[in-house]
Design a protein around this motif. Structure first.
Motif, PDB file in Angstrom:
ATOM      1  N   CYS A  31       0.844  -1.197   0.000  1.00 42.50           N
ATOM      2  CA  CYS A  31       0.000   0.000   0.000  1.00 42.50           C
ATOM      3  C   CYS A  31       0.878   1.245   0.000  1.00 42.50           C
ATOM      4  O   CYS A  31       1.958   1.275   0.559  1.00 42.50           O
ATOM      5  CB  CYS A  31      -0.950   0.008   1.184  1.00 42.50           C
ATOM      6  N   ALA A  32       0.383   2.285  -0.653  1.00 40.89           N
ATOM      7  CA  ALA A  32       1.142   3.524  -0.790  1.00 40.89           C
ATOM      8  C   ALA A  32       1.238   4.240   0.554  1.00 40.89           C
ATOM      9  O   ALA A  32       0.276   4.304   1.306  1.00 40.89           O
ATOM     10  CB  ALA A  32       0.484   4.425  -1.812  1.00 40.89           C
ATOM     11  N   LEU A  33       2.403   4.767   0.843  1.00 42.88           N
ATOM     12  CA  LEU A  33       2.613   5.529   2.069  1.00 42.88           C
ATOM     13  C   LEU A  33       2.710   7.025   1.776  1.00 42.88           C
ATOM     14  O   LEU A  33       2.229   7.837   2.533  1.00 42.88           O
ATOM     15  CB  LEU A  33       3.877   5.048   2.780  1.00 42.88           C
ATOM     16  N   TYR A  34       3.310   7.392   0.648  1.00 43.46           N
ATOM     17  CA  TYR A  34       3.484   8.798   0.272  1.00 43.46           C
ATOM     18  C   TYR A  34       2.946   9.020  -1.135  1.00 43.46           C
ATOM     19  O   TYR A  34       2.978   8.132  -1.963  1.00 43.46           O
ATOM     20  CB  TYR A  34       4.957   9.198   0.280  1.00 43.46           C
ATOM     21  N   CYS A  35       2.486  10.239  -1.381  1.00 46.73           N
ATOM     22  CA  CYS A  35       2.076  10.642  -2.720  1.00 46.73           C
ATOM     23  C   CYS A  35       2.734  11.986  -3.023  1.00 46.73           C
ATOM     24  O   CYS A  35       2.619  12.925  -2.235  1.00 46.73           O
ATOM     25  CB  CYS A  35       0.559  10.763  -2.822  1.00 46.73           C
ATOM     26  N   THR A  36       3.429  12.053  -4.135  1.00 43.71           N
ATOM     27  CA  THR A  36       4.023  13.303  -4.612  1.00 43.71           C
ATOM     28  C   THR A  36       3.257  13.715  -5.855  1.00 43.71           C
ATOM     29  O   THR A  36       3.162  12.956  -6.815  1.00 43.71           O
ATOM     30  CB  THR A  36       5.510  13.124  -4.944  1.00 43.71           C
ATOM     31  N   TYR A  37       2.701  14.920  -5.838  1.00 45.46           N
ATOM     32  CA  TYR A  37       1.854  15.414  -6.918  1.00 45.46           C
ATOM     33  C   TYR A  37       2.545  16.611  -7.543  1.00 45.46           C
ATOM     34  O   TYR A  37       2.764  17.629  -6.889  1.00 45.46           O
ATOM     35  CB  TYR A  37       0.498  15.805  -6.338  1.00 45.46           C
ATOM     36  N   THR A  38       2.900  16.492  -8.812  1.00 49.44           N
ATOM     37  CA  THR A  38       3.630  17.538  -9.519  1.00 49.44           C
ATOM     38  C   THR A  38       2.728  18.150 -10.582  1.00 49.44           C
ATOM     39  O   THR A  38       2.071  17.433 -11.327  1.00 49.44           O
ATOM     40  CB  THR A  38       4.892  16.957 -10.179  1.00 49.44           C
ATOM     41  N   THR A  39       2.713  19.472 -10.642  1.00 48.42           N
ATOM     42  CA  THR A  39       1.891  20.189 -11.605  1.00 48.42           C
ATOM     43  C   THR A  39       2.793  21.110 -12.423  1.00 48.42           C
ATOM     44  O   THR A  39       3.623  21.823 -11.872  1.00 48.42           O
ATOM     45  CB  THR A  39       0.820  21.034 -10.892  1.00 48.42           C
ATOM     46  N   LEU A  40       2.632  21.066 -13.757  1.00 48.20           N
ATOM     47  CA  LEU A  40       3.400  21.962 -14.610  1.00 48.20           C
ATOM     48  C   LEU A  40       2.514  22.575 -15.665  1.00 48.20           C
ATOM     49  O   LEU A  40       1.415  22.105 -15.931  1.00 48.20           O
ATOM     50  CB  LEU A  40       4.607  21.255 -15.230  1.00 48.20           C
ATOM     51  N   GLU A  41       3.001  23.642 -16.272  1.00 49.48           N
ATOM     52  CA  GLU A  41       2.246  24.398 -17.256  1.00 49.48           C
ATOM     53  C   GLU A  41       2.429  23.764 -18.628  1.00 49.48           C
ATOM     54  O   GLU A  41       3.543  23.384 -19.000  1.00 49.48           O
ATOM     55  CB  GLU A  41       2.730  25.850 -17.242  1.00 49.48           C
ATOM     56  N   ASN A  42       1.349  23.611 -19.391  1.00 42.99           N
ATOM     57  CA  ASN A  42       1.366  22.857 -20.639  1.00 42.99           C
ATOM     58  C   ASN A  42       2.198  23.504 -21.742  1.00 42.99           C
ATOM     59  O   ASN A  42       2.912  22.806 -22.452  1.00 42.99           O
ATOM     60  CB  ASN A  42      -0.064  22.638 -21.138  1.00 42.99           C
ATOM     61  N   ASP A  43       2.114  24.816 -21.925  1.00 40.09           N
ATOM     62  CA  ASP A  43       2.806  25.456 -23.051  1.00 40.09           C
ATOM     63  C   ASP A  43       4.314  25.300 -22.974  1.00 40.09           C
ATOM     64  O   ASP A  43       4.963  24.971 -23.956  1.00 40.09           O
ATOM     65  CB  ASP A  43       2.440  26.934 -23.141  1.00 40.09           C
ATOM     66  N   SER A  44       4.893  25.533 -21.832  1.00 35.03           N
ATOM     67  CA  SER A  44       6.353  25.449 -21.707  1.00 35.03           C
ATOM     68  C   SER A  44       6.800  24.038 -21.353  1.00 35.03           C
ATOM     69  O   SER A  44       7.863  23.602 -21.754  1.00 35.03           O
ATOM     70  CB  SER A  44       6.856  26.415 -20.642  1.00 35.03           C
ATOM     71  N   ARG A  45       6.005  23.344 -20.558  1.00 38.12           N
ATOM     72  CA  ARG A  45       6.321  22.008 -20.034  1.00 38.12           C
ATOM     73  C   ARG A  45       7.631  21.989 -19.241  1.00 38.12           C
ATOM     74  O   ARG A  45       8.179  20.941 -18.959  1.00 38.12           O
ATOM     75  CB  ARG A  45       6.343  20.962 -21.130  1.00 38.12           C
ATOM     76  N   ASP A  46       8.142  23.161 -18.937  1.00 40.73           N
ATOM     77  CA  ASP A  46       9.339  23.283 -18.108  1.00 40.73           C
ATOM     78  C   ASP A  46       9.047  23.991 -16.796  1.00 40.73           C
ATOM     79  O   ASP A  46       9.826  23.911 -15.865  1.00 40.73           O
ATOM     80  CB  ASP A  46      10.445  24.060 -18.832  1.00 40.73           C
ATOM     81  N   ASP A  47       7.955  24.716 -16.774  1.00 46.61           N
ATOM     82  CA  ASP A  47       7.630  25.522 -15.610  1.00 46.61           C
ATOM     83  C   ASP A  47       6.814  24.707 -14.611  1.00 46.61           C
ATOM     84  O   ASP A  47       5.634  24.438 -14.829  1.00 46.61           O
ATOM     85  CB  ASP A  47       6.846  26.769 -16.010  1.00 46.61           C
ATOM     86  N   ILE A  48       7.458  24.309 -13.532  1.00 45.90           N
ATOM     87  CA  ILE A  48       6.772  23.563 -12.491  1.00 45.90           C
ATOM     88  C   ILE A  48       6.014  24.547 -11.624  1.00 45.90           C
ATOM     89  O   ILE A  48       6.590  25.455 -11.030  1.00 45.90           O
ATOM     90  CB  ILE A  48       7.747  22.724 -11.653  1.00 45.90           C
ATOM     91  N   ILE A  49       4.702  24.376 -11.567  1.00 45.70           N
ATOM     92  CA  ILE A  49       3.848  25.269 -10.797  1.00 45.70           C
ATOM     93  C   ILE A  49       3.825  24.858  -9.330  1.00 45.70           C
ATOM     94  O   ILE A  49       3.869  25.688  -8.439  1.00 45.70           O
ATOM     95  CB  ILE A  49       2.417  25.272 -11.367  1.00 45.70           C
ATOM     96  N   SER A  50       3.758  23.545  -9.092  1.00 46.74           N
ATOM     97  CA  SER A  50       3.588  23.086  -7.726  1.00 46.74           C
ATOM     98  C   SER A  50       4.095  21.656  -7.568  1.00 46.74           C
ATOM     99  O   SER A  50       3.958  20.847  -8.479  1.00 46.74           O
ATOM    100  CB  SER A  50       2.105  23.144  -7.356  1.00 46.74           C
ATOM    101  N   VAL A  51       4.660  21.379  -6.402  1.00 53.47           N
ATOM    102  CA  VAL A  51       5.000  20.020  -5.990  1.00 53.47           C
ATOM    103  C   VAL A  51       4.484  19.872  -4.558  1.00 53.47           C
ATOM    104  O   VAL A  51       4.864  20.637  -3.683  1.00 53.47           O
ATOM    105  CB  VAL A  51       6.521  19.744  -6.028  1.00 53.47           C
ATOM    106  N   VAL A  52       3.587  18.914  -4.369  1.00 49.71           N
ATOM    107  CA  VAL A  52       2.980  18.700  -3.054  1.00 49.71           C
ATOM    108  C   VAL A  52       3.215  17.247  -2.654  1.00 49.71           C
ATOM    109  O   VAL A  52       2.987  16.340  -3.448  1.00 49.71           O
ATOM    110  CB  VAL A  52       1.463  19.004  -3.079  1.00 49.71           C
ATOM    111  N   ASN A  53       3.681  17.057  -1.435  1.00 46.19           N
ATOM    112  CA  ASN A  53       3.865  15.710  -0.883  1.00 46.19           C
ATOM    113  C   ASN A  53       2.850  15.503   0.231  1.00 46.19           C
ATOM    114  O   ASN A  53       2.583  16.414   1.007  1.00 46.19           O
ATOM    115  CB  ASN A  53       5.263  15.537  -0.299  1.00 46.19           C
TER     116      ASN A  53
END
Length: 75
Positions: A31-53
């Protein structure tokens, strides 16, 4: 934090922003203990908007972790 602030300020000037997100579960066993959720912007695909653990121990079970981390990301 400074880079993230500048990315968000730049995105606020756009009419429409498409965000891509993915949750990655880290589990020491079955069973999963941690979840890391990464969000980035589609046009650039380099700009990370958010990382939440998130830790399952903060939630009641691993099934609701990705929903909870999505809510935290959008907030």
């Amino acid at each position: 934090m400074e880079k993230r602030s500048s990315i968000i300020d730049r995105l606020r000037t756009k009419d429409c922003v498409v965000a891509l997100a993915d949750g990655c579960m880290d589990s020491p066993g079955y069973c999963a203990l941690y979840c890391t959720y990464t969000t980035l912007e589609n046009d650039s695909r380099d700009d990370i908007i958010s990382v939440v653990n998130i830790d399952k121990r903060a939630q009641r079970n691993s099934v609701i972790m990705e929903k909870e981390v999505f809510i935290r990301t959008i907030d």
